[in-house]
Design an enzyme around this catalytic site. Structure first.
Site, short mmCIF file in Angstrom:
data_model
loop_
_atom_site.label_atom_id
_atom_site.label_comp_id
_atom_site.label_asym_id
_atom_site.label_seq_id
_atom_site.Cartn_x
_atom_site.Cartn_y
_atom_site.Cartn_z
N ASP A 70 46.60 54.08 43.06
CA ASP A 70 45.80 52.89 43.36
C ASP A 70 46.57 51.59 43.13
O ASP A 70 47.67 51.58 42.57
CB ASP A 70 44.50 52.91 42.53
CG ASP A 70 44.73 53.34 41.08
OD1 ASP A 70 45.88 53.29 40.60
OD2 ASP A 70 43.75 53.72 40.42
N ASN A 139 33.99 55.95 32.36
CA ASN A 139 32.84 56.33 33.19
C ASN A 139 33.16 57.54 34.06
O ASN A 139 32.39 57.90 34.94
CB ASN A 139 32.40 55.14 34.05
CG ASN A 139 33.50 54.67 35.00
OD1 ASN A 139 34.56 55.29 35.08
ND2 ASN A 139 33.25 53.58 35.70
N HIS A 141 35.84 57.80 36.07
CA HIS A 141 36.57 57.53 37.31
C HIS A 141 37.95 58.16 37.28
O HIS A 141 38.57 58.32 36.22
CB HIS A 141 36.61 56.03 37.65
CG HIS A 141 37.51 55.19 36.82
ND1 HIS A 141 37.19 53.93 36.39
CD2 HIS A 141 38.76 55.41 36.34
CE1 HIS A 141 38.18 53.42 35.71
NE2 HIS A 141 39.15 54.29 35.66
N GLU A 146 35.00 55.24 41.49
CA GLU A 146 33.98 54.96 40.50
C GLU A 146 32.75 55.84 40.72
O GLU A 146 32.57 56.38 41.82
CB GLU A 146 33.55 53.48 40.64
CG GLU A 146 34.68 52.49 40.46
CD GLU A 146 35.07 52.28 39.01
OE1 GLU A 146 34.63 53.03 38.13
OE2 GLU A 146 35.86 51.35 38.76
C1 F6R Z 1 45.22 54.10 37.03
C2 F6R Z 1 44.06 54.94 37.26
C3 F6R Z 1 42.88 54.97 36.35
C4 F6R Z 1 43.27 55.27 34.89
C5 F6R Z 1 42.03 55.21 33.99
C6 F6R Z 1 42.37 55.40 32.52
O1 F6R Z 1 46.17 54.22 38.07
O2 F6R Z 1 44.06 55.59 38.25
O3 F6R Z 1 41.97 55.94 36.81
O4 F6R Z 1 43.86 56.51 34.82
O5 F6R Z 1 41.37 53.99 34.15
O6 F6R Z 1 43.11 54.30 32.08
P1 F6R Z 1 43.84 54.29 30.64
O7 F6R Z 1 44.94 55.28 30.72
O8 F6R Z 1 44.36 52.89 30.50
O9 F6R Z 1 42.78 54.65 29.65
#
Ligand code: F6R
Length: 245
Positions: A70, A139, A141, A146
């Protein structure tokens, strides 16, 4: 839980080491493999480990292709908050990967539909993702998919929820600077990866790990779909693993 292999690591660093082992196995077999990458705090020790292993000649990125999950909409590649910048600083600048072998959405592209279609096409031309790294949001994701009423299949633009914007606020100067949307690969893109490695670290991830992997599969918890993937390895540190109790 169906085909999932769960590994408990002692620390965040060890989780990164064990994730690197999974990638090394794939890279050993296929020098030009396609690896799916994530940003965030979770993969940092994993990237450190990959850099170290190439320095020690245990693996090589010279033919590897990478696909990122992303990118924020509206940020320049040089913006320190962009995922492109994160990838350069934390991995790409330190390994032998070729620029043309890096696929990451251009957050400044105006024609989002074409961008998304080309993204999917490129993954297909490369023969699909051999191994995908994932983190998990509080959440549930994955990528920026989401909670929703349905699973979005392919690469698309997504409006970020307030919860996610809040969680990511810590990286920005002011809450208003957090982008309102992002480009993300779809759940279908992720599910098409031949192998998936999810890293989850910290006690704050325990509850969502339990919901995603011990509860029903639902688009309200996007990561729960991984229960249907035939080759998932979940690497938790001790705190995140507590979700299974
Ligand atoms: C980032 C991504 C997100 C993260 C998720 C957890 O490229 O795809 O889905 O993996 O938000 O983020 P952290 O590792 O910062 O807790």
């Amino acid at each position: 839980m169906f085909h999932m292999k769960v590994i408990k690591a002692k620390t965040h660093k060890e989780a990164g080491y064990l994730a690197a082992d999974e990638f090394e196995k794939v890279m050993e077999k296929k020098a030009d493999c396609v690896i799916g990458l994530a940003t965030g705090s979770t993969p940092l020790p994993f990237y450190d480990e990959l850099i170290q292993r190439e320095k020690n000649r245990a693996l090589s990125f010279s033919s590897v292709r990478t696909v990122n999950l992303d990118e924020y909409v509206g940020l320049e590649a040089e913006d320190p908050q962009s995922y492109r910048y994160y990838m350069q600083k934390n991995l790409f600048d330190h390994i032998s990967i070729k620029r043309e072998n890096i696929l990451i959405p251009n957050g400044l592209e105006k024609d989002k539909e074409t961008l998304c279609r080309k993204y999917e096409n490129q993954i297909e031309v490369w023969g699909g993702i051999d191994i995908q790294l994932l983190g998990i949001g509080h959440n549930g994701h994955i990528g920026f998919n989401e909670p929703d009423d349905f699973f979005a299949v392919s690469t698309h633009e997504v409006k970020l929820t307030e919860k996610t914007r809040k969680a990511n606020q810590r990286f920005f100067k002011s809450p208003n600077d957090v982008p309102k949307s992002a480009i993300t690969v779809g759940i279908g893109t992720i599910m098409s990866a031949k192998k998936i490695v999810m890293m989850a670290v910290g006690g704050d991830k325990a509850e969502i790990i339990k919901k995603a992997f011990c509860g029903p599969v639902t688009p309200k918890i996007p990561a729960s779909i991984l229960q249907f993937h035939p080759n998932v390895t979940l690497i938790c540190d001790e705190a995140a693993y507590m979700g299974f109790y």
